[in-house]
Design an enzyme around this catalytic site. Structure first.
Site, mmCIF file in Angstrom:
data_model
loop_
_atom_site.group_PDB
_atom_site.id
_atom_site.type_symbol
_atom_site.label_atom_id
_atom_site.label_comp_id
_atom_site.label_asym_id
_atom_site.label_seq_id
_atom_site.Cartn_x
_atom_site.Cartn_y
_atom_site.Cartn_z
ATOM 1 N N HIS A 292 -38.102 -51.581 41.007
ATOM 2 C CA HIS A 292 -37.506 -50.592 41.926
ATOM 3 C C HIS A 292 -38.478 -49.462 42.254
ATOM 4 O O HIS A 292 -39.390 -49.152 41.474
ATOM 5 C CB HIS A 292 -36.257 -49.963 41.303
ATOM 6 C CG HIS A 292 -35.223 -50.950 40.891
ATOM 7 N ND1 HIS A 292 -34.288 -50.686 39.902
ATOM 8 C CD2 HIS A 292 -34.944 -52.208 41.315
ATOM 9 C CE1 HIS A 292 -33.505 -51.726 39.747
ATOM 10 N NE2 HIS A 292 -33.865 -52.674 40.593
ATOM 11 N N LYS B 292 -42.366 -41.478 36.947
ATOM 12 C CA LYS B 292 -41.480 -41.657 35.780
ATOM 13 C C LYS B 292 -42.278 -41.644 34.481
ATOM 14 O O LYS B 292 -43.363 -42.212 34.408
ATOM 15 C CB LYS B 292 -40.738 -42.997 35.901
ATOM 16 C CG LYS B 292 -39.789 -43.061 37.086
ATOM 17 C CD LYS B 292 -39.334 -44.463 37.393
ATOM 18 C CE LYS B 292 -38.569 -44.484 38.712
ATOM 19 N NZ LYS B 292 -38.373 -45.846 39.213
ATOM 20 N N ASP C 153 -30.778 -56.982 42.428
ATOM 21 C CA ASP C 153 -32.202 -57.217 42.120
ATOM 22 C C ASP C 153 -32.610 -58.656 42.455
ATOM 23 O O ASP C 153 -33.760 -58.917 42.788
ATOM 24 C CB ASP C 153 -32.479 -56.913 40.647
ATOM 25 C CG ASP C 153 -32.426 -55.414 40.359
ATOM 26 O OD1 ASP C 153 -32.481 -55.049 39.163
ATOM 27 O OD2 ASP C 153 -32.327 -54.624 41.323
HETATM 28 C C1 LIG Z 1 -31.099 -45.028 39.171
HETATM 29 C C2 LIG Z 1 -29.798 -44.295 39.303
HETATM 30 C C3 LIG Z 1 -28.597 -44.965 39.423
HETATM 31 N N1 LIG Z 1 -27.433 -44.266 39.530
HETATM 32 C C4 LIG Z 1 -26.179 -45.019 39.638
HETATM 33 C C5 LIG Z 1 -26.137 -46.000 40.802
HETATM 34 C C6 LIG Z 1 -25.368 -47.174 40.274
HETATM 35 O O1 LIG Z 1 -23.997 -47.007 40.545
HETATM 36 C C7 LIG Z 1 -25.581 -47.136 38.757
HETATM 37 C C8 LIG Z 1 -26.556 -48.188 38.264
HETATM 38 O O2 LIG Z 1 -27.715 -48.077 39.043
HETATM 39 P P1 LIG Z 1 -28.784 -49.256 39.051
HETATM 40 O O3 LIG Z 1 -28.077 -50.581 38.990
HETATM 41 O O4 LIG Z 1 -29.711 -48.989 40.216
HETATM 42 O O5 LIG Z 1 -29.554 -49.005 37.678
HETATM 43 P P2 LIG Z 1 -30.915 -49.714 37.229
HETATM 44 O O6 LIG Z 1 -30.947 -51.145 37.671
HETATM 45 O O7 LIG Z 1 -31.120 -49.380 35.811
HETATM 46 O O8 LIG Z 1 -31.991 -48.938 38.119
HETATM 47 C C9 LIG Z 1 -33.124 -48.328 37.559
HETATM 48 O O9 LIG Z 1 -33.977 -49.359 37.177
HETATM 49 C C10 LIG Z 1 -35.367 -49.148 37.169
HETATM 50 C C11 LIG Z 1 -35.881 -49.524 35.795
HETATM 51 C C12 LIG Z 1 -35.862 -47.832 37.583
HETATM 52 O O10 LIG Z 1 -37.027 -47.494 37.337
HETATM 53 C C13 LIG Z 1 -35.007 -46.915 38.347
HETATM 54 O O11 LIG Z 1 -34.891 -45.684 37.655
HETATM 55 C C14 LIG Z 1 -33.669 -47.421 38.636
HETATM 56 O O12 LIG Z 1 -33.745 -48.111 39.859
HETATM 57 O O13 LIG Z 1 -26.090 -45.829 38.462
HETATM 58 C C15 LIG Z 1 -27.395 -42.877 39.534
HETATM 59 O O14 LIG Z 1 -26.325 -42.255 39.640
HETATM 60 N N2 LIG Z 1 -28.577 -42.195 39.431
HETATM 61 C C16 LIG Z 1 -29.784 -42.849 39.316
HETATM 62 O O15 LIG Z 1 -30.829 -42.173 39.194
#
Ligand SMILES: Cc1cn([C@H]2C[C@H](O)[C@@H](COP(=O)(O)OP(=O)(O)O[C@H]3O[C@H](C)C(=O)[C@H](O)[C@H]3O)O2)c(=O)[nH]c1=O
Length: 180
Positions: free
Chosen positions: A61, A71, A167
């Site tokens: 991402h 980060k 993803d």
């Molecule tokens: C990233 C993020 C997500 N969210 C909410 C949005 C979704 O409803 C939920 C899960 O988000 P997501 O599926 O995008 O989470 P990850 O797959 O862990 O995403 C992260 O994964 C990789 C490792 C990364 O480096 C980024 O920080 C980020 O993209 O949290 C938020 O409220 N704030 C945030 O900063």
């Protein structure tokens, strides 16, 4: 604090000094001085935490400008293989990646500047992933590239990771115009 650089400019591994005694242990998990000694001025504004079971892969991402994020990542429990892919168009290492094995014994940290796609795979259950970001979350600026893109050639060490539906449909590098 020991610092290790990578073949890709801007990436840094920090290996902290851990002070152990009969109570347990102490370490500094962030100091601006570590970055200033490298000429880096990260303005961390948001901390995140995720917990993943063994085999979960989150990534690759990034956020587009003006919400691009640098980060500083680490794990406080478990183990993760962390991956950063250089998406800076002018970079001589564009499309190349570096990996950093993060674990809760070494408590090492990995700094990934803006201009990279980032992801990790949890190598143990209850891998708690903590990170500082240099910009706020901005959903509409999110982007990514496919974890299994053959042109990236990333060896995640796990054959069939658990990947979110979002993803699983990210584009490959060859079908992608980097915003950096
Ligand atoms: C990233 C993020 C997500 N969210 C909410 C949005 C979704 O409803 C939920 C899960 O988000 P997501 O599926 O995008 O989470 P990850 O797959 O862990 O995403 C992260 O994964 C990789 C490792 C990364 O480096 C980024 O920080 C980020 O993209 O949290 C938020 O409220 N704030 C945030 O900063």
């Amino acid at each position: 604090m020991e610092q290790k650089l990578f073949h890709i400019e801007g990436l840094v591994e920090f290996i902290p000094r851990i002070f152990k005694d009969d109570r347990g242990f102490f370490l500094e998990t962030f100091s601006l001085k570590w970055f200033e000694s490298l000429g880096i001025q990260p303005n961390f504004v948001q901390d995140n935490q995720s917990v993943s079971s063994k085999g979960v892969l989150r990534g690759l991402h990034f956020q587009k400008q003006p919400y691009a994020q640098g980060k500083l990542v680490r794990v406080s429990s478990g183990r993760a293989l962390d991956v950063a892919v250089d998406l800076r168009k002018e970079s001589p290492t564009y499309g190349q990646h570096a990996t950093c094995l993060l674990d809760a014994e070494k408590l090492n940290m990995f700094y990934i500047p803006e201009g990279f796609a980032h992801g990790f795979v949890a190598l143990e259950d209850n891998t708690t992933f903590l990170y500082k970001c240099t910009n706020y979350y901005h959903k509409d600026s999110e982007g990514g590239i496919l974890w299994s893109d053959p042109d990236l050639g990333i060896d995640w060490g796990i054959d069939e990771p658990l990947v979110s539906p979002k993803d699983a449909i990210l584009p490959q590098l060859k079908d992608f115009d980097s915003p950096f």
